[in-house]
Write a protein that holds these residues in place. Structure first.
Motif, PDB file in Angstrom:
ATOM      1  N   PHE A  76      42.000  12.208  16.907  1.00 24.15           N
ATOM      2  CA  PHE A  76      43.107  11.034  16.875  1.00 24.15           C
ATOM      3  C   PHE A  76      44.361  11.327  15.950  1.00 24.15           C
ATOM      4  CE2 PHE A  76      39.928   7.316  17.782  1.00 24.15           C
ATOM      5  CZ  PHE A  76      39.376   8.014  19.026  1.00 24.15           C
ATOM      6  N   ASP A  77      45.502  11.217  16.368  1.00 23.71           N
ATOM      7  CA  ASP A  77      46.506  11.678  15.674  1.00 23.71           C
ATOM      8  C   ASP A  77      46.977  10.280  14.634  1.00 23.71           C
ATOM      9  OD1 ASP A  77      47.330  13.810  17.092  1.00 23.71           O
ATOM     10  OD2 ASP A  77      48.265  12.698  18.703  1.00 23.71           O
ATOM     11  N   ASP A  78      46.614   9.111  14.964  1.00 22.05           N
ATOM     12  CA  ASP A  78      46.681   7.980  13.997  1.00 22.05           C
ATOM     13  C   ASP A  78      45.528   8.016  13.032  1.00 22.05           C
ATOM     14  OD1 ASP A  78      46.625   5.128  13.051  1.00 22.05           O
ATOM     15  OD2 ASP A  78      48.080   5.007  14.408  1.00 22.05           O
ATOM     16  N   ALA A  79      46.160   8.192  11.746  1.00 21.82           N
ATOM     17  CA  ALA A  79      45.196   7.866  10.708  1.00 21.82           C
ATOM     18  C   ALA A  79      44.359   6.644  10.424  1.00 21.82           C
ATOM     19  CB  ALA A  79      45.909   8.473   9.338  1.00 21.82           C
ATOM     20  N   LYS A  80      45.075   5.848  10.635  1.00 21.08           N
ATOM     21  CA  LYS A  80      44.285   4.365  10.630  1.00 21.08           C
ATOM     22  C   LYS A  80      43.272   4.186  11.706  1.00 21.08           C
ATOM     23  CE  LYS A  80      45.309  -0.746  11.055  1.00 21.08           C
ATOM     24  NZ  LYS A  80      46.514  -1.575  11.006  1.00 21.08           N
ATOM     25  N   GLU A  81      43.617   4.492  12.964  1.00 19.33           N
ATOM     26  CA  GLU A  81      42.803   4.607  14.054  1.00 19.33           C
ATOM     27  C   GLU A  81      41.672   5.263  14.028  1.00 19.33           C
ATOM     28  OE1 GLU A  81      42.877   5.017  18.934  1.00 19.33           O
ATOM     29  OE2 GLU A  81      44.603   5.620  17.943  1.00 19.33           O
ATOM     30  N   ARG A  82      41.739   6.540  13.247  1.00 20.74           N
ATOM     31  CA  ARG A  82      40.941   7.447  12.838  1.00 20.74           C
ATOM     32  C   ARG A  82      39.855   6.864  11.813  1.00 20.74           C
ATOM     33  NH1 ARG A  82      43.689  11.899  11.824  1.00 20.74           N
ATOM     34  NH2 ARG A  82      43.681  11.278   9.593  1.00 20.74           N
ATOM     35  N   ALA A  83      40.256   6.439  10.797  1.00 20.38           N
ATOM     36  CA  ALA A  83      39.547   5.858   9.739  1.00 20.38           C
ATOM     37  C   ALA A  83      38.748   4.737  10.198  1.00 20.38           C
ATOM     38  CB  ALA A  83      40.490   5.347   8.637  1.00 20.38           C
ATOM     39  N   THR A  84      39.325   3.771  11.241  1.00 14.33           N
ATOM     40  CA  THR A  84      38.607   2.903  11.519  1.00 14.33           C
ATOM     41  C   THR A  84      37.501   3.013  12.669  1.00 14.33           C
ATOM     42  OG1 THR A  84      40.732   1.580  11.594  1.00 14.33           O
ATOM     43  CG2 THR A  84      38.711   0.746  13.155  1.00 14.33           C
ATOM     44  N   ALA A  85      37.490   4.239  13.220  1.00 13.50           N
ATOM     45  CA  ALA A  85      36.456   4.627  14.337  1.00 13.50           C
ATOM     46  C   ALA A  85      35.444   5.493  13.209  1.00 13.50           C
ATOM     47  CB  ALA A  85      36.994   5.831  14.965  1.00 13.50           C
ATOM     48  N   VAL A  86      35.665   6.080  12.308  1.00 13.12           N
ATOM     49  CA  VAL A  86      34.628   6.549  11.387  1.00 13.12           C
ATOM     50  C   VAL A  86      33.836   5.284  10.539  1.00 13.12           C
ATOM     51  CG1 VAL A  86      34.307   8.055   9.358  1.00 13.12           C
ATOM     52  CG2 VAL A  86      35.750   8.729  11.025  1.00 13.12           C
ATOM     53  N   ALA A  87      34.616   4.369  10.190  1.00 17.77           N
ATOM     54  CA  ALA A  87      33.948   3.135   9.418  1.00 17.77           C
ATOM     55  C   ALA A  87      32.978   2.584  10.405  1.00 17.77           C
ATOM     56  CB  ALA A  87      35.180   2.207   9.136  1.00 17.77           C
ATOM     57  N   ALA A  88      33.351   2.472  11.792  1.00 18.66           N
ATOM     58  CA  ALA A  88      32.640   1.729  12.744  1.00 18.66           C
ATOM     59  C   ALA A  88      31.257   2.683  13.064  1.00 18.66           C
ATOM     60  CB  ALA A  88      33.136   1.599  14.023  1.00 18.66           C
ATOM     61  N   ALA A  89      31.485   3.853  12.859  1.00 15.61           N
ATOM     62  CA  ALA A  89      30.344   4.680  12.974  1.00 15.61           C
ATOM     63  C   ALA A  89      29.347   4.583  11.931  1.00 15.61           C
ATOM     64  CB  ALA A  89      30.581   6.270  13.188  1.00 15.61           C
ATOM     65  N   LYS A  90      29.836   4.583  10.615  1.00 22.76           N
ATOM     66  CA  LYS A  90      29.133   4.646   9.595  1.00 22.76           C
ATOM     67  C   LYS A  90      28.493   3.180   9.487  1.00 22.76           C
ATOM     68  CE  LYS A  90      28.664   6.815   5.309  1.00 22.76           C
ATOM     69  NZ  LYS A  90      27.788   5.860   4.373  1.00 22.76           N
ATOM     70  N   VAL A  91      28.875   2.053   9.801  1.00 18.98           N
ATOM     71  CA  VAL A  91      28.362   1.138  10.055  1.00 18.98           C
ATOM     72  C   VAL A  91      27.076   0.977  10.928  1.00 18.98           C
ATOM     73  CG1 VAL A  91      28.432  -1.583  10.889  1.00 18.98           C
ATOM     74  CG2 VAL A  91      30.448  -0.711   9.473  1.00 18.98           C
ATOM     75  N   GLN A  92      27.122   1.424  12.122  1.00 20.24           N
ATOM     76  CA  GLN A  92      25.892   1.646  13.103  1.00 20.24           C
ATOM     77  C   GLN A  92      24.927   2.369  12.295  1.00 20.24           C
ATOM     78  OE1 GLN A  92      25.406  -0.263  15.996  1.00 20.24           O
ATOM     79  NE2 GLN A  92      23.388   0.625  15.451  1.00 20.24           N
ATOM     80  N   ILE A  93      25.284   3.759  11.933  1.00 23.35           N
ATOM     81  CA  ILE A  93      24.451   4.469  11.187  1.00 23.35           C
ATOM     82  C   ILE A  93      23.790   3.832  10.080  1.00 23.35           C
ATOM     83  CG2 ILE A  93      24.300   6.574   9.800  1.00 23.35           C
ATOM     84  CD1 ILE A  93      24.602   7.232  12.662  1.00 23.35           C
ATOM     85  N   GLY A  94      24.497   3.153   9.489  1.00 27.02           N
ATOM     86  CA  GLY A  94      23.524   2.517   8.046  1.00 27.02           C
ATOM     87  C   GLY A  94      22.599   1.484   8.696  1.00 27.02           C
ATOM     88  N   LYS A  95      22.976   0.719   9.744  1.00 25.70           N
ATOM     89  CA  LYS A  95      22.092  -0.338  10.207  1.00 25.70           C
ATOM     90  C   LYS A  95      20.857   0.596  10.967  1.00 25.70           C
ATOM     91  CE  LYS A  95      25.445  -4.088  11.054  1.00 25.70           C
ATOM     92  NZ  LYS A  95      25.942  -4.837  12.124  1.00 25.70           N
ATOM     93  N   SER A  96      21.161   1.487  11.699  1.00 27.98           N
ATOM     94  CA  SER A  96      20.165   2.176  12.551  1.00 27.98           C
ATOM     95  C   SER A  96      19.118   3.034  11.552  1.00 27.98           C
ATOM     96  CB  SER A  96      20.687   3.146  13.450  1.00 27.98           C
ATOM     97  OG  SER A  96      21.382   2.522  14.691  1.00 27.98           O
ATOM     98  N   GLY A  97      19.805   3.592  10.444  1.00 29.00           N
ATOM     99  CA  GLY A  97      19.107   4.386   9.679  1.00 29.00           C
ATOM    100  C   GLY A  97      18.118   3.582   9.024  1.00 29.00           C
ATOM    101  N   LYS A  98      18.461   2.288   8.256  1.00 30.43           N
ATOM    102  CA  LYS A  98      17.728   1.411   7.595  1.00 30.43           C
ATOM    103  C   LYS A  98      16.449   1.063   8.535  1.00 30.43           C
ATOM    104  CE  LYS A  98      17.695  -2.941   4.803  1.00 30.43           C
ATOM    105  NZ  LYS A  98      18.846  -3.851   4.339  1.00 30.43           N
TER     106      LYS A  98
END
Length: 379
Positions: free
Chosen positions: A306-328
């Protein structure tokens, strides 16, 4: 988006899966933990021989010019095998700083050593009470002639005990939480004034608390702009988060497989406990959680372009949320379905849960990233 692997990517997956199957079972891992620094130099050498340490670097720097998908493939395999070696700290984070912000001279000085396995890195960023705020930096870098003098403390530095080279965040101007005035500096781990206190972490890796007392480095130590280095730091950390998401998927995948196999072999009332419908439903729920995590890990990997840094950061944060929930969820279910044996050091399933827990709390836990998503990646 096309989520199918190319022929080269499939060969990469087969290559690393084969390497780890041959040299990284659970008993071998226990032996590697006892080596200096808590990981195997021989395995690190094998990773170098197969070109895995040079994957993300440009061909001009001696690498293979691979992208985020290749890193995802490698990290997922490392997660399945619970690999101890510092691929994240060295190749993903250390290499990330060099790839995105390093000068030609810095790349020439450090990348060949990473690729051939002779050099490892550690990222010294976390401070007392800074939590997950990358802009919360009180370690200072003050000008002295053409160089810098670094003073401060960093904590829980992954691979900090054994690394040859440190990348240190330090403040060159402004107040403690100002976004401006932060730089990233390359510091030799054996430099005068560097004191390291190493220790094992709960997941079997090793970290260190590091003190910098009047550590002098040259003008060539700064990576990029020493007064505006936070965007670079955020980009590299987001890449590290993405890599850890893939590692977590690998750990969850193996946790599920190990648990299902246990359900097929453990008997109660004369029959395998896997024949009980309630336990089958729990295993099915674990599978759903795994696939949700896998999808979000792939999404975060695609977001690297993604060229947009904000959009990229939001996507990564969303992934980290799901990873945290699924991992737990998968970790807890795995332990419960194994019964008391799941809590022992001898059973590998508990070690997967520990690693998943550490991943969830590295560079921001689930609640932190949920706030990031709600506020558009700006937290």
């Amino acid at each position: 988006m096309d989520f199918d692997l190319s022929e080269e990517q499939r060969l990469l997956k087969e290559s690393i899966d084969g390497l780890l199957t041959d040299s990284y079972d659970f008993e071998a891992r226990k032996k590697y933990q006892k080596e200096k620094g808590g990981w195997s130099k021989a395995v690190w050498g094998k990773l170098a021989e197969q070109g895995l340490l040079g994957l993300p670097f440009a061909e001009a720097d001696g690498g293979f010019g691979a992208g985020a998908v290749e890193t995802m493939i490698v990290m997922e395999a490392l997660g399945k095998a619970l690999v101890l070696e510092p691929y994240l700290a060295t190749v993903v984070i250390g290499g990330g700083f060099l790839r995105h912000g390093g000068s030609t001279e810095q790349k020439a000085a450090h990348i060949p050593g990473i690729i051939d396995g002779s050099k490892t890195f550690a990222f010294a960023q976390l401070e007392k009470n800074s939590r997950y705020d990358l802009a919360d930096v009180s370690t200072t870098a003050k000008k002295k002639g053409s160089g810098w003098v670094i003073d401060g403390e960093k904590f829980v530095v992954l691979n900090g005990e054994n690394a040859d080279t440190l990348i240190v965040t330090a403040r060159t101007k402004g107040g403690r939480r100002d976004r401006a005035g932060i730089g990233a500096f390359i510091v030799p781990a054996d430099a005068k004034g560097v004191t390291r206190k190493g220790y094992p972490t709960q997941d079997g890796l090793h970290a260190a608390d590091i003190t910098f007392t009047g550590v002098e480095v040259g003008s060539d130590a700064a990576i990029g702009d020493p007064e505006n280095g936070l965007p670079l730091i955020e980009r590299v950390v987001d890449e590290a988060r993405t890599a850890m998401c893939a590692e977590a998927v690998g750990a969850m995948d193996e946790s599920l497989k190990t648990t299902v196999e246990y359900l097929k072999t453990r008997k109660q009332f004369g029959v395998p406990i896997g024949s009980f419908q309630t336990l089958q439903h729990r295993a099915a729920d674990m599978f759903v959680a795994l696939e949700q995590a896998r999808s979000m890990s792939m999404f975060a990997t695609m977001a690297a372009d993604f060229d947009d840094a904000k959009e990229r950061a939001t996507a990564v944060a969303a992934a980290k949320v799901q990873i945290g929930k699924s991992g737990k969820f998968i970790g807890q279910q795995s332990i419960q379905l194994h019964g008391g044996i799941g809590m022992t050091q001898e059973a590998k399933i508990g070690h997967y849960f520990k690693r998943l827990t550490m991943i969830e709390n590295t560079f921001g836990d689930t609640d932190y990233h949920l706030r990031r998503v709600a506020e558009g990646g700006l937290v």
